[in-house]
Design a protein around this motif. Structure first.
Motif, PDB file in Angstrom:
ATOM      1  N   SER A 233       0.835  -1.200   0.000  1.00 48.53           N
ATOM      2  CA  SER A 233       0.000   0.000   0.000  1.00 48.53           C
ATOM      3  C   SER A 233       0.870   1.250   0.000  1.00 48.53           C
ATOM      4  N   ILE A 234       0.523   2.213  -0.872  1.00 45.43           N
ATOM      5  CA  ILE A 234       1.298   3.448  -0.989  1.00 45.43           C
ATOM      6  C   ILE A 234       0.455   4.662  -0.608  1.00 45.43           C
ATOM      7  N   SER A 235      -0.655   4.874  -1.320  1.00 45.88           N
ATOM      8  CA  SER A 235      -1.436   6.099  -1.110  1.00 45.88           C
ATOM      9  C   SER A 235      -2.608   5.896  -0.157  1.00 45.88           C
ATOM     10  N   ASP A 236      -3.191   4.677  -0.160  1.00 42.18           N
ATOM     11  CA  ASP A 236      -4.361   4.448   0.680  1.00 42.18           C
ATOM     12  C   ASP A 236      -3.963   4.359   2.140  1.00 42.18           C
ATOM     13  N   LEU A 237      -4.914   4.624   3.019  1.00 45.88           N
ATOM     14  CA  LEU A 237      -4.705   4.492   4.462  1.00 45.88           C
ATOM     15  C   LEU A 237      -5.609   3.369   4.949  1.00 45.88           C
ATOM     16  N   PRO A 238      -5.105   2.140   4.972  1.00 49.33           N
ATOM     17  CA  PRO A 238      -5.951   0.995   5.352  1.00 49.33           C
ATOM     18  C   PRO A 238      -6.464   1.145   6.780  1.00 49.33           C
ATOM     19  N   PHE A 239      -7.732   0.756   6.967  1.00 53.39           N
ATOM     20  CA  PHE A 239      -8.336   0.793   8.300  1.00 53.39           C
ATOM     21  C   PHE A 239      -8.617  -0.628   8.764  1.00 53.39           C
ATOM     22  N   ILE A 240      -8.168  -0.962   9.967  1.00 52.91           N
ATOM     23  CA  ILE A 240      -8.420  -2.274  10.559  1.00 52.91           C
ATOM     24  C   ILE A 240      -9.184  -2.060  11.858  1.00 52.91           C
ATOM     25  N   ASP A 241     -10.369  -2.622  11.930  1.00 51.02           N
ATOM     26  CA  ASP A 241     -11.228  -2.407  13.093  1.00 51.02           C
ATOM     27  C   ASP A 241     -10.879  -3.396  14.211  1.00 51.02           C
ATOM     28  N   ARG A 242      -9.697  -3.176  14.808  1.00 50.95           N
ATOM     29  CA  ARG A 242      -9.227  -4.032  15.899  1.00 50.95           C
ATOM     30  C   ARG A 242      -8.646  -3.175  17.022  1.00 50.95           C
ATOM     31  N   ASP A 243      -8.311  -3.837  18.124  1.00 49.28           N
ATOM     32  CA  ASP A 243      -7.782  -3.156  19.296  1.00 49.28           C
ATOM     33  C   ASP A 243      -6.386  -2.588  18.991  1.00 49.28           C
ATOM     34  N   PRO A 244      -6.186  -1.261  19.077  1.00 47.14           N
ATOM     35  CA  PRO A 244      -4.872  -0.678  18.761  1.00 47.14           C
ATOM     36  C   PRO A 244      -3.783  -1.078  19.767  1.00 47.14           C
ATOM     37  N   HIS A 245      -4.166  -1.287  21.035  1.00 41.63           N
ATOM     38  CA  HIS A 245      -3.154  -1.669  22.021  1.00 41.63           C
ATOM     39  C   HIS A 245      -2.579  -3.046  21.699  1.00 41.63           C
ATOM     40  N   LEU A 246      -3.436  -3.990  21.344  1.00 39.17           N
ATOM     41  CA  LEU A 246      -2.959  -5.320  20.975  1.00 39.17           C
ATOM     42  C   LEU A 246      -2.128  -5.264  19.696  1.00 39.17           C
ATOM     43  N   PHE A 247      -2.523  -4.389  18.779  1.00 38.69           N
ATOM     44  CA  PHE A 247      -1.755  -4.278  17.540  1.00 38.69           C
ATOM     45  C   PHE A 247      -0.364  -3.699  17.803  1.00 38.69           C
ATOM     46  N   SER A 248      -0.264  -2.806  18.775  1.00 35.72           N
ATOM     47  CA  SER A 248       1.055  -2.252  19.103  1.00 35.72           C
ATOM     48  C   SER A 248       1.992  -3.355  19.591  1.00 35.72           C
ATOM     49  N   ILE A 249       1.434  -4.329  20.318  1.00 33.43           N
ATOM     50  CA  ILE A 249       2.235  -5.469  20.780  1.00 33.43           C
ATOM     51  C   ILE A 249       2.675  -6.319  19.588  1.00 33.43           C
ATOM     52  N   ILE A 250       1.745  -6.555  18.669  1.00 34.35           N
ATOM     53  CA  ILE A 250       2.051  -7.365  17.493  1.00 34.35           C
ATOM     54  C   ILE A 250       3.112  -6.688  16.635  1.00 34.35           C
ATOM     55  N   LEU A 251       3.000  -5.383  16.454  1.00 36.86           N
ATOM     56  CA  LEU A 251       3.969  -4.655  15.639  1.00 36.86           C
ATOM     57  C   LEU A 251       5.355  -4.678  16.286  1.00 36.86           C
ATOM     58  N   SER A 252       5.383  -4.528  17.592  1.00 37.17           N
ATOM     59  CA  SER A 252       6.660  -4.609  18.306  1.00 37.17           C
ATOM     60  C   SER A 252       7.271  -6.000  18.145  1.00 37.17           C
ATOM     61  N   PHE A 253       6.415  -7.017  18.182  1.00 43.80           N
ATOM     62  CA  PHE A 253       6.896  -8.391  18.008  1.00 43.80           C
ATOM     63  C   PHE A 253       7.487  -8.586  16.616  1.00 43.80           C
ATOM     64  N   LEU A 254       6.822  -8.049  15.585  1.00 45.09           N
ATOM     65  CA  LEU A 254       7.319  -8.193  14.219  1.00 45.09           C
ATOM     66  C   LEU A 254       8.661  -7.484  14.037  1.00 45.09           C
ATOM     67  N   ARG A 255       8.872  -6.420  14.781  1.00 51.42           N
ATOM     68  CA  ARG A 255      10.133  -5.668  14.661  1.00 51.42           C
ATOM     69  C   ARG A 255      11.299  -6.360  15.355  1.00 51.42           C
ATOM     70  N   THR A 256      11.008  -7.055  16.457  1.00 48.87           N
ATOM     71  CA  THR A 256      12.090  -7.590  17.291  1.00 48.87           C
ATOM     72  C   THR A 256      12.094  -9.107  17.426  1.00 48.87           C
ATOM     73  N   ASN A 257      10.989  -9.762  17.016  1.00 50.22           N
ATOM     74  CA  ASN A 257      10.800 -11.203  17.214  1.00 50.22           C
ATOM     75  C   ASN A 257      10.696 -11.571  18.690  1.00 50.22           C
ATOM     76  N   HIS A 258      10.360 -10.587  19.530  1.00 49.61           N
ATOM     77  CA  HIS A 258      10.154 -10.814  20.959  1.00 49.61           C
ATOM     78  C   HIS A 258       8.938 -10.011  21.409  1.00 49.61           C
ATOM     79  N   LEU A 259       8.189 -10.572  22.350  1.00 47.74           N
ATOM     80  CA  LEU A 259       7.075  -9.820  22.920  1.00 47.74           C
ATOM     81  C   LEU A 259       7.621  -8.747  23.864  1.00 47.74           C
ATOM     82  N   PRO A 260       7.101  -7.536  23.792  1.00 49.98           N
ATOM     83  CA  PRO A 260       7.550  -6.486  24.718  1.00 49.98           C
ATOM     84  C   PRO A 260       7.090  -6.778  26.143  1.00 49.98           C
ATOM     85  N   SER A 261       7.724  -6.157  27.097  1.00 49.73           N
ATOM     86  CA  SER A 261       7.408  -6.416  28.511  1.00 49.73           C
ATOM     87  C   SER A 261       5.976  -6.054  28.848  1.00 49.73           C
TER      88      SER A 261
END
Length: 463
Positions: free
Chosen positions: A49-77
């Protein structure tokens, strides 16, 4: 997208930043980070995706954990704040739960030298475990009474089904949610879908008189399921080989014994333990019998491709209480029922005159005290685990002089260590040991629970 060691973007790299709207909160990441999820994840559709702003109707706090996991391969504290099963469900929604399993329950994380008792898994009802089976990624199935209770890989979710057996004596996972189950006092072998709670297949073996047969042991290779049967009249037994890849079709039969008259030969004892020796592409079948003259046993190596008996040892002095195979060490190990001592036999030296090598006190092998009765031994990787009474021992090979020729034996010794922290040592008699993912599972006599052992920063206590 290329990152520097500090995690900052390299402005010279040919990359792009992707913005996602999750539950009304904006997140920015890179094409490289999202590419880790694989083609089956919903997130992979947004990686270009380049120009569009995809919307995902999910919990942002849980997604922040998932994104951190994808960046580091570890769950944040801070990932410990939500319910862990909720977090697993969120990983499943995005189709990346396999990444979480690989990170948290990877067999490569198993460290035998730092294992300690980390948690207990209670079972419903009053029945104690009679058989357990673990999968490679750490899920666990437990037979207790007529029930089978399953724990997922995270051990946070469990489910229980009722079987047709009065008690399940043999249990083997043949797929993530499918087990083979049998009993010594109930006819036939059942393939059970635990997720649906239904019997997929009912299998049986008939002798020459077409009498019913009971399951004595189960084992498997990558291609086959092995089942040891004994007729209900105990006058015949055999091992049936089933196609594990297909619909559990019986492929052939080996080790058939028809017993006539009262004369006893320990070579006709039904196999009560089946172990696949991957390094030799053979099946090891062992069984023992307690009689007026003591405990007698038989150990056989079978070539399942030809059905030929390759090697046999009849145990008449200090028979095995239990026996285990290590393909990586190319050896098998036993605990003597009389001496309680450890023995090993190298497959590379196997032959008609093969003898066990005692790793302990050789004099005790002539004892008749049955100090090893009920002991359990299991191999995992290059290590041998022994349950003696309520204590756990770890036996490890220490190579003193490694040979460059794989056909020659290394100059090595086996060292024994007592496992666990001080508070872990002792307890009720150990009845079974199994391994799955990065964990070891232990059951004890008269306890309606499973012990989970995992690694820590402290090691074994030397004996």
């Amino acid at each position: 997208m290329k990152h520097s060691s500090s995690g900052f973007l390299n402005p010279k790299a040919d990359s792009k930043i992707i913005t996602l709207n999750v539950g009304g909160q904006l997140f920015q990441t890179t094409h490289e980070t999202l590419n880790q999820v694989g083609p089956n994840s919903i997130l992979s559709t947004f990686s270009n995706s380049i120009s569009d702003l995809p919307f995902i109707d999910r919990d942002p706090h849980l997604f922040s954990i998932i994104l951190s996991f994808l960046r580091t391969n570890h769950l944040p504290s801070y990932s410990k704040s939500p319910n862990f099963q909720t977090l697993i469900s969120e990983f499943q929604f995005y189709g990346i739960d396999h990444l979480l399993i690989n990170s948290l329950s990877n067999p490569s994380q198993f460290n035998p030298y730092t294992l300690h008792k980390s948690s207990l898994l209670p079972l419903n009802g009053r029945d104690t475990p009679s058989a357990i089976s673990a999968t490679s990624f750490g899920s666990l199935h437990v037979a207790h009474g007529s029930k089978i209770t399953s724990f997922d890989w995270s051990l946070t979710r469990k489910s229980t089904i009722l079987t047709q057996f009065v008690a399940v004596d043999s249990l083997l996972a043949v797929a993530p949610d499918v087990v083979a189950a049998g009993a010594t006092d109930f006819s036939g072998l059942q393939i059970i879908d635990l997720d649906k709670g239904v019997v997929k297949e009912s299998l049986n073996w008939e002798n020459s008189t077409r009498s019913n047969s009971n399951v004595q042991a189960l084992g498997s290779s990558n291609d086959y399921l092995f089942a040891s049967y004994e007729s209900s009249r105990r006058n015949s037994n055999a091992i049936v080989v089933y196609d594990l890849v297909g619909e559990f079709r019986p492929v052939f039969e080996i080790a058939r014994n028809e017993i006539y008259g009262a004369e006893f030969d320990c070579g006709t004892i039904p196999a009560t333990k089946l172990s696949w020796v991957s390094s030799r592409n053979m099946l090891l079948a062992s069984g023992s019998h307690s009689g007026p003259t003591g405990v007698l046993g038989s150990i056989k190596l079978w070539d399942v491709r030809s059905g030929d008996l390759v090697w046999e040892m009849k145990e008449t002095v200090d028979c095995f209480a239990d026996i285990a195979v290590s393909s990586s060490l190319s050896a098998m190990f036993k605990v003597g029922v009389n001496s309680g001592e450890m023995f090993y036999l190298d497959f590379r030296k196997i032959g008609p005159e093969s003898e066990w090598v005692c790793l302990g006190n050789k004099i005790k092998s002539i004892s008749a005290k049955k100090e090893g009765l009920g002991c359990k031994v299991e191999c995992h990787g290059n290590n041998v685990f022994v349950g003696k009474g309520g204590e756990l021992e770890l036996w490890s090979e220490v190579v003193l002089n490694k040979s460059s020729d794989e056909t020659l034996l290394n100059d090595s010794v086996f060292m024994r260590n007592l496992m666990g922290k001080a508070e872990d040592i002792g307890g009720n008699k150990i009845t079974s040991l199994k391994f799955g993912g990065n964990k070891m599972f232990v059951t004890r006599k008269d306890q309606q629970l499973i012990e989970v052992w995992q690694s820590s920063t402290t090691g074994c206590e030397p004996l």
